[in-house]
Structure formats: structure tokens, C-alpha cells
Design a protein around this motif. Structure first.
Motif, mmCIF file in Angstrom:
data_model
loop_
_atom_site.group_PDB
_atom_site.id
_atom_site.type_symbol
_atom_site.label_atom_id
_atom_site.label_comp_id
_atom_site.label_asym_id
_atom_site.label_seq_id
_atom_site.Cartn_x
_atom_site.Cartn_y
_atom_site.Cartn_z
ATOM 1 N N GLU A 192 0.887 -1.123 0.100
ATOM 2 C CA GLU A 192 -0.067 0.039 -0.180
ATOM 3 C C GLU A 192 0.582 1.182 -0.202
ATOM 4 O O GLU A 192 0.364 2.102 -0.407
ATOM 5 N N TYR A 193 2.043 1.149 0.396
ATOM 6 C CA TYR A 193 3.054 2.247 0.488
ATOM 7 C C TYR A 193 4.005 2.162 -0.661
ATOM 8 O O TYR A 193 4.290 3.383 -1.044
ATOM 9 N N HIS A 194 4.309 1.377 -1.315
ATOM 10 C CA HIS A 194 5.247 1.379 -2.600
ATOM 11 C C HIS A 194 4.485 0.883 -3.877
ATOM 12 O O HIS A 194 4.930 1.639 -4.921
ATOM 13 N N HIS A 195 3.268 0.762 -3.678
ATOM 14 C CA HIS A 195 2.316 0.699 -5.021
ATOM 15 C C HIS A 195 1.153 1.068 -4.723
ATOM 16 O O HIS A 195 0.055 0.461 -5.279
ATOM 17 N N GLY A 196 0.654 2.266 -3.850
ATOM 18 C CA GLY A 196 -0.378 2.638 -3.490
ATOM 19 C C GLY A 196 -0.581 4.056 -4.152
ATOM 20 O O GLY A 196 -0.287 4.284 -5.228
ATOM 21 N N ASP A 197 -1.139 4.990 -3.345
ATOM 22 C CA ASP A 197 -1.416 6.155 -3.747
ATOM 23 C C ASP A 197 -0.605 7.417 -3.140
ATOM 24 O O ASP A 197 -0.818 8.420 -3.560
ATOM 25 N N ILE A 198 0.681 6.795 -2.742
ATOM 26 C CA ILE A 198 1.783 7.769 -2.393
ATOM 27 C C ILE A 198 2.965 7.645 -3.053
ATOM 28 O O ILE A 198 3.440 6.523 -3.504
ATOM 29 N N ASN A 199 3.878 8.769 -3.043
ATOM 30 C CA ASN A 199 5.309 8.619 -3.610
ATOM 31 C C ASN A 199 6.057 8.936 -2.092
ATOM 32 O O ASN A 199 5.588 9.837 -1.225
ATOM 33 N N ALA A 200 7.192 8.260 -1.815
ATOM 34 C CA ALA A 200 7.923 8.508 -0.821
ATOM 35 C C ALA A 200 9.419 7.798 -0.992
ATOM 36 O O ALA A 200 9.539 6.975 -1.744
ATOM 37 N N PHE A 201 10.205 8.337 0.085
ATOM 38 C CA PHE A 201 11.435 7.587 0.082
ATOM 39 C C PHE A 201 11.288 6.655 1.472
ATOM 40 O O PHE A 201 10.637 7.237 2.371
ATOM 41 N N HIS A 202 12.104 5.524 1.459
ATOM 42 C CA HIS A 202 11.873 4.803 2.718
ATOM 43 C C HIS A 202 13.226 4.201 2.878
ATOM 44 O O HIS A 202 13.705 3.507 2.053
ATOM 45 N N VAL A 203 13.793 4.534 4.227
ATOM 46 C CA VAL A 203 15.220 3.856 4.428
ATOM 47 C C VAL A 203 14.753 2.740 5.461
ATOM 48 O O VAL A 203 14.262 3.273 6.509
ATOM 49 N N SER A 204 15.396 1.821 5.166
ATOM 50 C CA SER A 204 15.033 0.527 6.028
ATOM 51 C C SER A 204 16.399 0.269 6.743
ATOM 52 O O SER A 204 17.419 0.170 6.262
ATOM 53 N N TYR A 205 16.303 0.050 8.062
ATOM 54 C CA TYR A 205 17.356 -0.083 8.954
ATOM 55 C C TYR A 205 17.237 -1.219 9.826
ATOM 56 O O TYR A 205 16.012 -1.495 10.242
ATOM 57 N N PHE A 206 18.053 -1.712 10.576
ATOM 58 C CA PHE A 206 17.999 -2.592 11.439
ATOM 59 C C PHE A 206 17.127 -3.903 11.108
ATOM 60 O O PHE A 206 15.887 -4.173 11.250
ATOM 61 N N ARG A 207 17.588 -4.452 9.880
ATOM 62 C CA ARG A 207 16.775 -5.188 9.012
ATOM 63 C C ARG A 207 16.987 -6.594 9.354
ATOM 64 O O ARG A 207 18.128 -7.265 9.018
ATOM 65 N N ARG A 208 16.210 -7.145 10.283
ATOM 66 C CA ARG A 208 16.354 -8.752 10.962
ATOM 67 C C ARG A 208 15.439 -9.379 11.019
ATOM 68 O O ARG A 208 15.318 -10.411 11.637
ATOM 69 N N ARG A 209 14.438 -8.813 9.820
ATOM 70 C CA ARG A 209 13.034 -9.877 9.768
ATOM 71 C C ARG A 209 13.423 -11.315 9.302
ATOM 72 O O ARG A 209 12.717 -12.312 10.282
ATOM 73 N N TRP A 210 14.031 -11.595 8.387
ATOM 74 C CA TRP A 210 14.166 -12.745 7.807
ATOM 75 C C TRP A 210 15.654 -13.218 7.746
ATOM 76 O O TRP A 210 16.727 -12.484 8.230
ATOM 77 N N PRO A 211 15.910 -14.531 8.012
ATOM 78 C CA PRO A 211 17.249 -15.117 8.016
ATOM 79 C C PRO A 211 18.391 -14.368 7.247
ATOM 80 O O PRO A 211 19.679 -14.400 7.914
#
Length: 229
Positions: free
Chosen positions: A115-134
Motif C-alpha cells: 500500500e506504500y510502494h504501489h499505492g497512492d503515495i510517493n515517498a522515500f523509505h530507508v530501512s535499517y535494523f533489518r532483522r526480519r528474515w534469516p
């Protein structure tokens, strides 16, 4: 190692200052998804109230009502409390037609990433502390994406250790100046990227700031500041 003050242009001034210390400080913030906000240690704690096995439906975004300027330095303090999970900061977020992110004419959002990257908005998103997947826990990186779309435009090493060794606060800093985006942790620059305004869509201007978490991450935040020319 440079201090944050050396990365923020000298003539820029503080235009927003929020300690994120109490419920009063987040009055006007908006939660998307099922999340809980608390202040057990005098700083903002975010966590999902959903079962992480529900996937994207368990994730959340917590928007700040301040409308950031076109050129801005955004700083905040971060403490990882429980992993796995992942943290993102959205910035320069607006509707694809220039609308405010809170505009009711935009499609509803509930924390699901599409909904945030293919929805109705434009934005930058910086992801950090990426520990969700192995694979993210085996090799730590910070990623910058630009939307509309899911464009990975810059990447750098993530210096923040796992929760067993973390000793925050970690000082996070984003500087957006013209076509350049710089990201640093504790004064260490992790990447600097120049947007050509064509390959991944037009240059983005100002807009909202949003804290995103992937469940079951629990993290705390304090001292959100925005500087501008």
C-alpha cells in the motif's frame, strides 16, 4: 568520525523538535495497522498487537503530522528492544497528485507494505535494523527505496548490533538536499545517493515522516528533529 552537526548544513535551522517522551508529544500522530504506543522509559515504544505469523497484516506505520520541507535533515534516536523485525523511516511522503498523506481521498492504508510502494503515495523509505528474515540477519544492510515503485536506489552496511549487544541510543540522520540523500548512524555515513529525477521518477519534495515496523520488532524512539534552510 564526524558528529551529526558536521553533516547538517551550517545555515540550516531547527524547524521541528519532538522529544517523543509522552502521549502528549504524539498528539496528532496517526497509526496505520494494529500497533501499540507506550512510554515505559520516557521514550516512544512501538510494537504490533498482531500475531507476526499474519505476515504483512501484522505490520504498522506511525505517521508524524509535521509536514517536512523539500530540503530537510531528519534526526532521531533509536533503541532496538526485541527482534526479529525491521524498522523503516518514510520521508518526503505525499500523495501521487501532491496530496497530504492524510487526505481522505487517498486509498486507505493498514500497514501492508504494498500500500506504500504501489499505492497512492510517493515517498522515500530507508530501512535499517533489518532483522526480519534469516538472510537479513546473516548480512546487515540499510536500504534506500523510492516509490511509487519498489526501487532500491542505495545500500550501505548497518552498524547496529543485535539486541543482545545493542547499547543505544543510536543517532539516526537523514539529509535530503536537492537531489542528494545522505544517511548516517552515530555520525558514520552509510550511503549518499544522487537522484537524477528521471530513472526512478521525478525528484520528490517535502512531505510527511512515518515510522514503520515489521512485527515482531519492538523498538523505541526519541528526539525527533527536523532542520531546514
Amino acid at each position: 568520525m564526524p558528529h551529526d552537526d558536521q553533516l547538517i548544513p551550517l545555515h540550516w535551522r531547527l524547524v521541528y523538535d519532538n522529544p517523543l517522551r509522552s502521549a502528549e508529544d504524539v498528539r496528532g500522530f496517526r497509526m496505520e495497522g494494529d500497533g501499540a504506543v507506550s512510554f515505559p522509559l520516557g521514550r516512544m515504544r512501538l510494537e504490533s498487537t498482531r500475531d507476526p505469523n499474519e505476515g504483512q497484516s501484522a505490520n504498522l506505520v506511525y505517521w508524524c503530522p509535521f509536514d517536512g520541507p523539500e530540503d530537510a535533515a531528519i534526526s532521531w534516536e533509536f533503541w532496538p528492544i526485541r527482534e526479529p523485525g525491521l524498522a523503516i523511516l518514510f520521508f518526503s511522503a505525499r500523495g501521487r497528485g501532491g496530496e497530504d498523506v492524510f487526505d481522505p481521498a487517498l486509498a486507505a492504508r493498514s500497514g501492508i507494505y504494498d500500500e506504500y510502494h504501489h499505492g497512492d503515495i510517493n515517498a522515500f523509505h530507508v530501512s535499517y535494523f533489518r532483522r526480519r528474515w534469516p538472510e537479513e540477519r546473516q548480512f546487515h544492510t540499510c536500504n534506500l527505496r523510492k516509490s511509487y515503485g519498489f526501487h532500491l536506489v542505495a545500500q550501505g552496511a548497518d552498524p547496529i548490533p543485535g539486541t543482545a549487544d545493542a547499547a543505544g541510543p543510536y543517532r539516526m540522520l537523514l539529509v535530503k538536499q536537492g537531489a542528494f540523500v545522505t544517511f548516517a548512524v552515530n555520525g558514520m555515513v552509510l550511503f549518499r545517493w544522487q537522484d537524477d529525477g528521471t530513472t526512478y521518477g521525478p525528484l520528490l519534495g517535502g512531505g510527511k515522516i512515518g515510522f514503520r515496523q515489521m512485527a515482531p520488532l519492538i523498538a523505541e524512539y526519541a528526539n525527533l528533529k527536523v532542520y531546514a534552510p
